[in-house]
Design a protein around this motif. Structure first.
Motif, PDB file in Angstrom:
ATOM      1  N   SER A  22       0.846  -1.189   0.000  1.00  0.00           N
ATOM      2  CA  SER A  22       0.000   0.000   0.000  1.00  0.00           C
ATOM      3  C   SER A  22       0.881   1.238   0.000  1.00  0.00           C
ATOM      4  O   SER A  22       2.069   1.176   0.324  1.00  0.00           O
ATOM      5  N   LEU A  23       0.271   2.343  -0.353  1.00  0.00           N
ATOM      6  CA  LEU A  23       0.991   3.611  -0.459  1.00  0.00           C
ATOM      7  C   LEU A  23       0.140   4.690   0.195  1.00  0.00           C
ATOM      8  O   LEU A  23      -1.053   4.815  -0.102  1.00  0.00           O
ATOM      9  N   ASP A  24       0.727   5.464   1.118  1.00  0.00           N
ATOM     10  CA  ASP A  24       0.021   6.572   1.756  1.00  0.00           C
ATOM     11  C   ASP A  24       0.369   7.860   1.030  1.00  0.00           C
ATOM     12  O   ASP A  24       1.548   8.151   0.809  1.00  0.00           O
ATOM     13  N   ILE A  25      -0.674   8.594   0.644  1.00  0.00           N
ATOM     14  CA  ILE A  25      -0.458   9.868  -0.043  1.00  0.00           C
ATOM     15  C   ILE A  25      -1.346  10.944   0.576  1.00  0.00           C
ATOM     16  O   ILE A  25      -2.314  10.645   1.277  1.00  0.00           O
ATOM     17  N   VAL A  26      -0.990  12.184   0.310  1.00  0.00           N
ATOM     18  CA  VAL A  26      -1.815  13.324   0.706  1.00  0.00           C
ATOM     19  C   VAL A  26      -2.073  14.149  -0.547  1.00  0.00           C
ATOM     20  O   VAL A  26      -1.137  14.522  -1.264  1.00  0.00           O
ATOM     21  N   VAL A  27      -3.352  14.385  -0.822  1.00  0.00           N
ATOM     22  CA  VAL A  27      -3.734  15.202  -1.972  1.00  0.00           C
ATOM     23  C   VAL A  27      -4.185  16.562  -1.441  1.00  0.00           C
ATOM     24  O   VAL A  27      -5.006  16.636  -0.522  1.00  0.00           O
ATOM     25  N   THR A  28      -3.611  17.595  -2.004  1.00  0.00           N
ATOM     26  CA  THR A  28      -3.964  18.956  -1.594  1.00  0.00           C
ATOM     27  C   THR A  28      -4.563  19.693  -2.781  1.00  0.00           C
ATOM     28  O   THR A  28      -3.980  19.712  -3.869  1.00  0.00           O
ATOM     29  N   ALA A  29      -5.731  20.289  -2.557  1.00  0.00           N
ATOM     30  CA  ALA A  29      -6.397  21.094  -3.592  1.00  0.00           C
ATOM     31  C   ALA A  29      -6.288  22.557  -3.190  1.00  0.00           C
ATOM     32  O   ALA A  29      -6.432  22.909  -2.017  1.00  0.00           O
ATOM     33  N   ILE A  30      -6.028  23.416  -4.175  1.00  0.00           N
ATOM     34  CA  ILE A  30      -5.944  24.860  -3.935  1.00  0.00           C
ATOM     35  C   ILE A  30      -6.972  25.531  -4.844  1.00  0.00           C
ATOM     36  O   ILE A  30      -6.961  25.323  -6.055  1.00  0.00           O
ATOM     37  N   ASP A  31      -7.871  26.343  -4.246  1.00  0.00           N
ATOM     38  CA  ASP A  31      -8.871  27.017  -5.078  1.00  0.00           C
ATOM     39  C   ASP A  31      -8.312  28.337  -5.605  1.00  0.00           C
ATOM     40  O   ASP A  31      -7.165  28.715  -5.310  1.00  0.00           O
TER      41      ASP A  31
END
Length: 186
Positions: A22-31
């Motif tokens: 498995s792979l842990d990721i963090v997705v960040t969205a910027i408006d």
């Protein structure tokens, strides 16, 4: 993340289930106003089945009619085959997770005797014999046992046919006789 919103690996990068489940990721969205939102995800890596074909020969003399099995680490049967008159077998496995080859029964074509012992070898051995069985069963002591067998120089247990080298043939025959006596006592 691609322009159409699909999360994918960079070009030239791949994941291997055997090293990363498995792979842990963090997705960040910027408006448009610069506000951000982040969310952590765990991505599971699938283990793809990779079919394989294993060919080899069962020897105590050539063993005809032996049932040959490919086993995984837990002893589950992944593929079976029966040897031909020259001891040859082909195992067609739907996945490449096999670890051991086990041969049971059959007839030694040079003597006409029934083979009463179970022979085994690690996957990758071209020949399944009393020699490979002893090493397979030796586990962590395999190197010590191999050294003490006194096999001829240049004899490669995983690729050399014990029937084509007189010294290896003598050692293999002695081992199979000892194995047969031991099993008869059980």
């Amino acid at each position: 993340i691609s322009s159409d919103g699909v999360l994918k690996l960079k070009d030239g990068v791949s994941l291997d289930f055997d090293s990363t489940e498995s792979l842990d990721i963090v997705v960040t969205a910027i408006d448009a106003d610069g506000a951000t939102f982040s969310k952590a995800f765990t991505i599971s890596v699938n283990n793809l089945a990779v079919p394989e074909t294993i060919e080899g020969t069962v020897v105590d003399g050539y063993v005809s009619g032996s049932e040959v099995k490919l086993l995984d680490a837990d002893g589950n049967v992944l593929a079976t085959s029966t040897t031909d008159s020259l001891g040859r077998f082909t195992l067609e496995a739907s996945d490449s997770i096999g670890t051991r080859i086990v041969a049971e029964g059959g007839v030694d074509t040079s003597t006409g005797e029934t083979v009463t012992v179970t022979l085994s070898a690690i996957k990758g051995s071209s020949y399944v014999s009393a020699l490979t069985t002893l090493i397979d069963q030796a586990g962590t002591d395999a190197e010590i046992v191999l050294t003490n067998l006194g096999l001829p120089s240049g004899f490669d247990l995983s690729t050399s046919n014990p029937l084509e080298n007189l010294e290896a043939q003598k050692i293999n025959a002695s081992l199979i006789n000892i194995m047969a006596l031991g099993e008869a006592l059980l």
